[in-house]
Design an enzyme around this catalytic site. Structure first.
Site, PDB file in Angstrom:
ATOM      1  CG  ASP A  16     -12.045  -1.665 -59.596  1.00 25.73           C
ATOM      2  OD1 ASP A  16     -11.649  -2.829 -59.761  1.00 25.73           O
ATOM      3  OD2 ASP A  16     -11.394  -0.678 -59.947  1.00 25.73           O
ATOM      4  CG  HIS A  54      -6.582   0.441 -64.676  1.00 21.37           C
ATOM      5  ND1 HIS A  54      -5.803  -0.341 -63.858  1.00 21.37           N
ATOM      6  CD2 HIS A  54      -7.700   0.733 -63.969  1.00 21.37           C
ATOM      7  CE1 HIS A  54      -6.427  -0.534 -62.709  1.00 21.37           C
ATOM      8  NE2 HIS A  54      -7.573   0.106 -62.751  1.00 21.37           N
ATOM      9  CD  GLU A  72     -12.651   2.698 -58.277  1.00 17.87           C
ATOM     10  OE1 GLU A  72     -12.490   2.038 -59.313  1.00 17.87           O
ATOM     11  OE2 GLU A  72     -11.741   3.339 -57.709  1.00 17.87           O
TER      12      GLU A  72
END
Length: 255
Positions: free
Chosen positions: A177, A46, A151
């Site tokens: 997540d 990310h 996650e």
């Protein structure tokens, strides 16, 4: 620095706090290392870390006296071995949901007999202070770490199998997540009861398998709570968050 300090600390039972970075600034990661973080993660899932900046960032973290980690993009197992060749001491891989995912991750990260990592750690050897290829080959499987991110509900259900996979060293909780998926996309409440139960279950699965429980925490208070609950590799805050908090504090003081 001794060779593979991060793995040695964690395998000895120490609790390690890591910085988490997204801004792809070698100067910033070196500063975080010099301020005392034992490890600094470069987030290429990310964050803005790409190959050239990862090369510079790993060197900067080592220059600052800390251990470099890289979080690779989703299912980018080619980057796993490449980041290790460039000198990363650990790899965080997102969305490891099944035993099959875990085996693919381990195959990319570990040399035979645990995996299928291809040989080419020229820079890693230099950063670890090793000149004999046989020394690196002998030590790399134990000295570099694979951190499988848990996650999703699928990953939670398969946590025991993932943790038991040869070549997987750690289960790493991605709390946001995990909260999103457990709520079917309705919330990101990482302190919701079902999320807290899942976090404890993941920690227990890692501990039961003799693996390292890891987690990301938004701040120091949460990190200290997670350490008391048994987590031993804890990533804290983010570089952007640290910059923002500093700016807010300065601007508040100026009013």
């Amino acid at each position: 620095m001794a060779a593979f300090p991060l793995a040695k600390k964690l395998r000895a039972g120490e609790t390690v706090y890591s910085a988490w970075t997204t801004l792809a600034s070698p100067l910033l990661v070196e500063a975080l290392a010099r301020e005392g973080f034992a490890a600094v993660n470069l987030d290429s899932q990310h964050g803005m870390w790409e190959l050239n900046s990862i090369i510079a960032g790993i060197g900067a973290v080592r220059a600052g006296g800390a251990s470099p980690l890289v979080r690779v993009p989703l299912e980018d197992f080619a980057t796993v071995s490449r980041a290790l060749d460039l000198g990363a001491e650990a790899i965080i891989a997102p969305m490891i949901n099944t035993g099959s995912d875990a085996r693919r991750f381990a195959a990319a990260a570990k040399y035979p007999p645990l995996g299928e990592r291809s040989w080419g750690p020229v820079r890693a050897m230099m950063l670890q202070g090793q000149t004999a290829p046989t020394d690196y080959l002998r030590e790399a499987n134990d000295g570099t770490l694979t951190m499988a991110m848990i996650e999703t509900p699928s990953a939670l259900n398969n946590a025991d199998e993932i943790a038991a996979t040869p070549g997987i060293d750690s289960l790493f909780v991605g709390p946001y997540d995990l909260a999103t998926s457990l709520s079917a996309g309705k919330a990101q409440d990482i302190t919701a009861p079902e999320v807290e139960r899942a976090i404890d279950a993941i920690c227990a699965a890692a501990t039961k398998a003799g693996k390292i429980p890891g987690i990301y925490c938004r701040d120091a208070a949460r990190a200290l709570q997670m350490a008391k609950r048994g987590f031993r590799f804890i990533a804290v805050a983010s570089d952007l968050g640290i910059v923002r908090d500093g700016a807010v504090a300065i601007l508040k003081a100026l009013k």
